[in-house]
Write a protein that holds these residues in place. Structure first.
Motif, mmCIF file in Angstrom:
data_model
loop_
_atom_site.group_PDB
_atom_site.id
_atom_site.type_symbol
_atom_site.label_atom_id
_atom_site.label_comp_id
_atom_site.label_asym_id
_atom_site.label_seq_id
_atom_site.Cartn_x
_atom_site.Cartn_y
_atom_site.Cartn_z
ATOM 1 N N ASP A 650 0.778 -1.101 -0.323
ATOM 2 C CA ASP A 650 -0.042 0.330 0.296
ATOM 3 C C ASP A 650 0.856 1.128 -0.357
ATOM 4 O O ASP A 650 1.663 1.469 1.188
ATOM 5 C CB ASP A 650 -0.735 0.003 0.917
ATOM 6 C CG ASP A 650 -1.589 1.119 1.307
ATOM 7 O OD1 ASP A 650 -1.935 1.939 0.996
ATOM 8 O OD2 ASP A 650 -3.263 1.102 1.818
ATOM 9 N N SER A 653 0.203 4.476 2.513
ATOM 10 C CA SER A 653 0.672 3.586 3.900
ATOM 11 C C SER A 653 1.720 3.806 4.565
ATOM 12 O O SER A 653 2.448 3.864 4.733
ATOM 13 C CB SER A 653 -0.358 2.412 4.216
ATOM 14 O OG SER A 653 0.086 1.828 4.937
ATOM 15 N N LYS A 656 2.706 7.180 4.283
ATOM 16 C CA LYS A 656 2.383 8.338 5.622
ATOM 17 C C LYS A 656 3.275 7.696 6.274
ATOM 18 O O LYS A 656 3.507 8.601 7.530
ATOM 19 C CB LYS A 656 0.835 7.517 5.334
ATOM 20 C CG LYS A 656 0.379 8.409 6.788
ATOM 21 C CD LYS A 656 -1.334 7.801 6.755
ATOM 22 C CE LYS A 656 -1.744 8.491 8.445
ATOM 23 N NZ LYS A 656 -3.225 8.180 8.011
ATOM 24 N N THR A 657 3.442 6.470 6.664
ATOM 25 C CA THR A 657 3.889 5.971 7.809
ATOM 26 C C THR A 657 5.185 7.012 7.749
ATOM 27 O O THR A 657 6.637 6.629 8.905
ATOM 28 C CB THR A 657 4.541 4.242 7.702
ATOM 29 O OG1 THR A 657 3.296 3.973 7.690
ATOM 30 C CG2 THR A 657 5.243 3.737 8.903
ATOM 31 N N MET A 725 4.184 1.303 12.497
ATOM 32 C CA MET A 725 4.292 0.331 11.149
ATOM 33 C C MET A 725 2.080 0.019 10.695
ATOM 34 O O MET A 725 2.181 -0.132 12.249
ATOM 35 C CB MET A 725 5.851 -0.529 11.294
ATOM 36 C CG MET A 725 6.346 -0.118 10.611
ATOM 37 S SD MET A 725 7.716 -1.846 10.749
ATOM 38 C CE MET A 725 6.903 -3.396 10.219
ATOM 39 N N PRO A 726 2.204 -0.023 10.011
ATOM 40 C CA PRO A 726 0.931 -0.970 9.270
ATOM 41 C C PRO A 726 1.173 -2.519 9.601
ATOM 42 O O PRO A 726 2.793 -3.005 9.222
ATOM 43 C CB PRO A 726 0.831 -0.268 8.191
ATOM 44 C CG PRO A 726 1.492 0.020 7.710
ATOM 45 C CD PRO A 726 2.650 0.706 8.650
ATOM 46 N N ALA A 727 0.353 -2.791 10.088
ATOM 47 C CA ALA A 727 0.439 -4.347 10.162
ATOM 48 C C ALA A 727 0.969 -5.111 9.013
ATOM 49 O O ALA A 727 1.319 -6.811 9.025
ATOM 50 C CB ALA A 727 -0.888 -4.892 10.610
ATOM 51 N N ASP A 728 0.441 -4.818 7.731
ATOM 52 C CA ASP A 728 0.990 -5.758 6.654
ATOM 53 C C ASP A 728 2.450 -4.989 5.913
ATOM 54 O O ASP A 728 3.119 -5.535 5.020
ATOM 55 C CB ASP A 728 -0.351 -5.146 5.639
ATOM 56 C CG ASP A 728 -0.371 -3.945 4.972
ATOM 57 O OD1 ASP A 728 0.209 -3.043 6.051
ATOM 58 O OD2 ASP A 728 -0.980 -4.033 3.528
#
Length: 915
Positions: A650, A653, A656-657, A725-728
């Motif tokens: 993504d 994502s 942004k992160t 961090m996002p999960a993926d």
């Protein structure tokens, strides 16, 4: 403690001294030949900063008539990556995608043949079906083909156009024909060249050069990949001197080069090497009180070094930081074998034997001991020479050089030293009180009393040994972790990126060629409209460049204004000697530039301190990013000291992160020059896609201030990243952090392998598993002092100090081998165990103290950290010196006690007969 009857044959087998003494003329002739060959080999060695390492990189630049970055990624980048990911030796595959174009960078395993990699890339791409209208170009990059030296060209009587013609006609041709020169690039043609176009759609006019605040031209000499930097620069400088004498009205000034620092660093290391030799020799005489014996021991150093030069020449090594450091560190160990042999001969001469008798008896006694000590040391260093990856290539010269020096010194001690002892030593009457040092006698007696007390209080001694080991382990978290120490080079770069100006309406990238001249029309096109790199706009730019009615913005001039403002601040400092500014890049990026800053030699501030001060004083310019960068040893890319790769699918994502992580660490002290990729990407509108090994990625990079260690910084940034961090998504380390992890992993395996090699060699030599365990006790005892020394001196625990630990592992067991073997010999002659221990300790005390003192004093010039490049040398010497102190003190007491304990558990069978 079981000791089989074959010990006699082992001692005979390793007594090559007997043959050397019997054929003394042949022995002397052989070493004369080695000296001559060594001198010839030395004359062929070249100076360098670091070992020659090949970093093979192949870049595939591809274009296709595609309008968006996402479309280009799907139809161009991914097919390219898929077809190339299975190439032999491929380590990493990175790509940068923009609308209509992509750059895929293939990094191959260090040492891979670049031409082979290029050919394999071509074969793979020939089988690939690309989109209609697509094209690609394969560019092999030899990162060793680097800039060796640059010169600024100025003239008070000529304008820049005339100066450019003169440079092209006379200066460049004269230098381009020199051996080792790949090409000579002209810089600063932006002031005089007619406008051309680049992928941005804006006119590009090459580069602009400023030297010490004035406009100038410059030449940059690129050396061939296999050429030596110092040799190339020397030849160029001689040619420049001729040009200066012929071109009276032209000023040719040295603008930048790594050669000066290489010369300073190598000369400083050579000075440390010479000082180590002197100190190692000086320490011998007070122990022996015999100048002939001192001279015999001292001769082992130059002869062993000359023998080592032969091996270095065979392997094609240079005289660079790593090999010179290896030689400087090994000086004390080189003289050890000769000291032990000569001291033992001296002891028998002093006890009434003739020099010839003493040589036969002493070399037979000590042969197995010296051989075991050297073989175990070589067993430690050889695995270093065959480590894999960048680290392995980097330290291969170290392992092989040290091994060669130690094996050569063993041969000298076992052959030449006893032969010289026969002819040079004189029979002496028993030592009189005047010749025997009263202080040494008291020290000898005190040690014997301490040993007797220790044997009666075994639990206390073992307990103290365990406590010291625990103390050493406890200090590990307190020692700063690093990779390579920051060097006070007196030079660095300021790299900046300025925003590109907007094109007039209707002429933005993505506009059609038919829209040229329709200024004021509503902008048309899709996601690619604002992308900075789109080669489809060359038609529009070309037409407009030739138009006299529309004034096209020139990003090179805007970039020049940024350089001037930065330059003004830098040049105000009294510590600055020269500023060499390059505005724009030859890759068609006019908004980028570099200021090479050279500091004065007599400055009162370190480079890192000056960099920190400069970061806070540089002006904040709208849209401009600046980064104060150290000079890279090998230009492997633009990676910063600390780099994180945030991987996922993504893009929104990821971007942004990455921005959130940047904002977090920018506020923390010690993190400087923080950058992220993809900042130009907006929600749902992607202008730029980075990929790493088949996955989308966002990079977060930062440099470190002088008060933040790499280990601490890595822990902090990793913790911040994981919290956001996002999960993926997944997280990878890059830059020095990745190298640091590789170093600790590689050395963990190497240390384990080295310890195993030591045990195997000792079992093979002593034909017993108990003696190797006793000797092995000295190894952890050495680490105690090494860790404490690093803590006290605030040295980094990194690649350089780790090499010191391995070195220590190789030499720390020598003392234990001397003691254990002497105890065994005395027991075989009929002495009871305790009596043998109490006699062996004092007998071996003098050679142990001599060898330890020689080795530690040899480390002193390196540990003091004087001269260029001292930051590299010092941590290693500090670790070794500290470890030797602790291992000597503890092994003189702990090893005999452990010997006694294990002998109680596993009684040793007496060996009869003459050993």
């Amino acid at each position: 403690m079981v000791q089989p009857n074959h010990a006699k044959s082992a001692r005979e087998r390793f007594n090559i001294s007997k043959l050397a003494i019997e054929f003394s003329w042949l022995t002397v002739s052989f070493w004369i030949a080695v000296v001559v060959a060594g001198l010839l080999a030395f004359s062929s060695l070249k100076y360098a900063l670091f070992p020659d390492i090949t970093f093979p990189v192949v870049v595939v630049n591809a274009q296709a008539p595609l309008s968006t970055a996402l479309d280009t990624e799907a139809k161009l980048t991914k097919p390219l990556e898929e077809s190339l990911k299975s190439l032999e030796g491929l380590e990493d595959i990175r790509s940068s995608t923009y609308p209509g174009q992509t750059a895929v960078s293939l990094s191959f395993v260090v040492g891979t043949n670049l031409e082979t990699s290029k050919n394999n890339t071509e074969k793979a791409l020939k089988q690939l079906t690309l989109p209609k209208g697509a094209s690609y170009k394969i560019i092999p990059l030899n990162l060793n083909e680097s800039a060796a030296v640059s010169y600024a060209i100025e003239s008070s009587g000529r304008n820049l156009a005339d100066l450019q013609k003169l440079t092209k006609d006379k200066i460049i041709p004269a230098i381009a024909q020199l051996p080792g020169v790949l090409k000579v690039s002209l810089l600063g043609d932006g002031n005089v060249a007619p406008p051309s176009t680049n992928p941005t759609g804006l006119p590009a006019v090459g580069t602009l050069i400023r030297f010490n605040g004035k406009e100038a031209l410059a030449i940059q000499v690129i050396k061939k990949g296999n050429a030596n930097t110092l040799e190339v620069v020397s030849r160029v400088e001689k040619e420049i001197q001729k040009l200066r004498s012929n071109l009276k009205d032209v000023t040719l000034s040295l603008a930048s080069t790594q050669a000066e620092y290489i010369q300073k660093a190598t000369h400083s290391t050579i000075d440390a090497l010479i000082e180590a030799i002197i100190l190692s020799v000086v320490v011998i005489f007070p122990f022996l009180w015999n100048w002939q014996a001192t001279l015999i021991s001292a001769l082992a150093i130059p002869i062993s070094l000359l023998g080592t030069f032969i091996v270095m020449a065979i392997y094609g090594f240079n005289l660079e930081t790593i090999t010179l450091l290896a030689l400087a560190l090994v000086i004390g160990s080189i003289v050890d074998d000769a000291i032990v042999d000569v001291e033992n001969i001296m002891r028998h001469v002093e006890n009434g034997s003739t020099p010839r008798q003493a040589a036969f008896i002493a070399t037979k006694e000590i042969g197995l001991t010296v051989t075991a000590a050297t073989f175990t040391a070589v067993a430690v260093f050889l695995p270093i020479g065959f480590m894999g990856g960048v680290i392995g290539q980097f330290f291969k010269p170290f392992g092989i050089t040290v091994s060669a020096a130690m094996l050569t010194s063993l041969l000298v001690a076992r052959t030449l030293s006893p032969v010289l002892a026969i002819y040079w030593l004189k029979p002496t009457p028993p030592r009189s009180p005047q010749r025997t040092s009263q202080l040494w006698a008291k020290f000898d007696l005190a040690y014997r009393d301490l040993l007797a007390w220790s044997l009666k209080h075994r639990r206390i001694v073992v307990g103290l040994g365990m406590i010291s080991l625990i103390v050493g382990i406890v200090t590990i978290p307190l020692i700063p972790k690093g990779f390579i120490p920051k060097l006070d080079r007196g030079e660095f770069n300021i790299i900046y990126t300025a925003p590109l100006p907007s094109l007039p309406p209707g002429l933005e990238p993505g506009a059609q060629a038919g829209q040229v001249g329709q200024a004021g029309q509503e902008k048309q096109g899709g996601e690619g409209d604002t992308i900075e790199r789109n080669q489809n706009n060359s038609v529009a730019a070309s037409v407009l460049a030739s138009s006299s009615q529309i004034q096209l913005p020139n990003p090179l001039n805007d970039s020049l204004q940024v350089a001037k403002k930065l330059e003004e601040v830098v040049r105000k400092s009294p510590a600055v000697e020269t500023v060499f500014a390059t505005v724009g890049s030859r890759e068609g990026e006019p908004n980028k530039g570099t200021l090479y800053v050279k500091l004065k030699q007599d400055r009162n501030i370190k480079t890192a301190e000056f960099q920190d001060q400069l970061r806070s004083s540089l002006p904040t310019l709208s849209g401009v990013t600046t980064s104060v960068e150290d000079i890279q040893f090998v230009d492997t890319g633009s990676q910063k000291t600390l780099q994180l790769a945030l991987r996922g699918n993504d893009l929104d994502s990821l971007n942004k992160t990455a921005k959130a992580i940047k904002e977090k660490i920018e506020d923390q002290p010690g993190f400087v020059d923080v950058t992220v990729t993809g900042e130009s990407n907006q929600q749902g509108k992607f202008l730029h896609v980075e990929r790493l090994n088949g996955q989308r990625v966002a990079y977060i990079g930062a440099n470190l201030g002088q008060n933040l260690s790499l280990g601490e910084a890595t822990d902090k940034i990793t913790a911040e990243a994981k919290a956001l961090m996002p999960a993926d998504a997944t997280l990878d380390l890059g830059g020095d952090s990745a190298y640091q992890s590789e170093v600790f992993g590689s050395f963990g395996i190497t240390l384990g392998l080295s310890a195993l090699c030591i045990i195997v060699v000792l079992i093979w030599l002593f034909k017993s598993w108990v003696d190797p365990i006793v000797i092995g006790i000295s190894l952890p005892l050495a680490l105690v002092g090494a860790l404490l020394a690093l803590l006290l001196t605030k040295s980094d625990f990194g690649m350089i100090s780790l090499i010191g630990f391995v070195f220590l592992l190789g030499i720390a067991n020598k003392n234990a081998i001397l003691i254990v073997d002497c105890i065994n010999q005395l027991r075989d002659s009929g002495l009871e165990k305790t009596e043998a221990i109490l006699k062996a300790g004092p007998i071996r005390l003098r050679p142990i103290m001599m060898t330890t003192a020689a080795t530690i004093l040899g480390m002193v010039p390196i540990a003091l950290g004087l001269g260029a490049g001292s930051e590299l040398r010092s941590p290693m010497a500090v670790a070794i010196a500290g470890g030797l102190v602790s291992s000597t003190i503890l092994s003189l007491v702990v090893v005999p006690v452990v010997y006694a304990i294990l002998d109680d558990w596993f009684p040793r069978q007496k060996v009869t007969g003459n050993r």
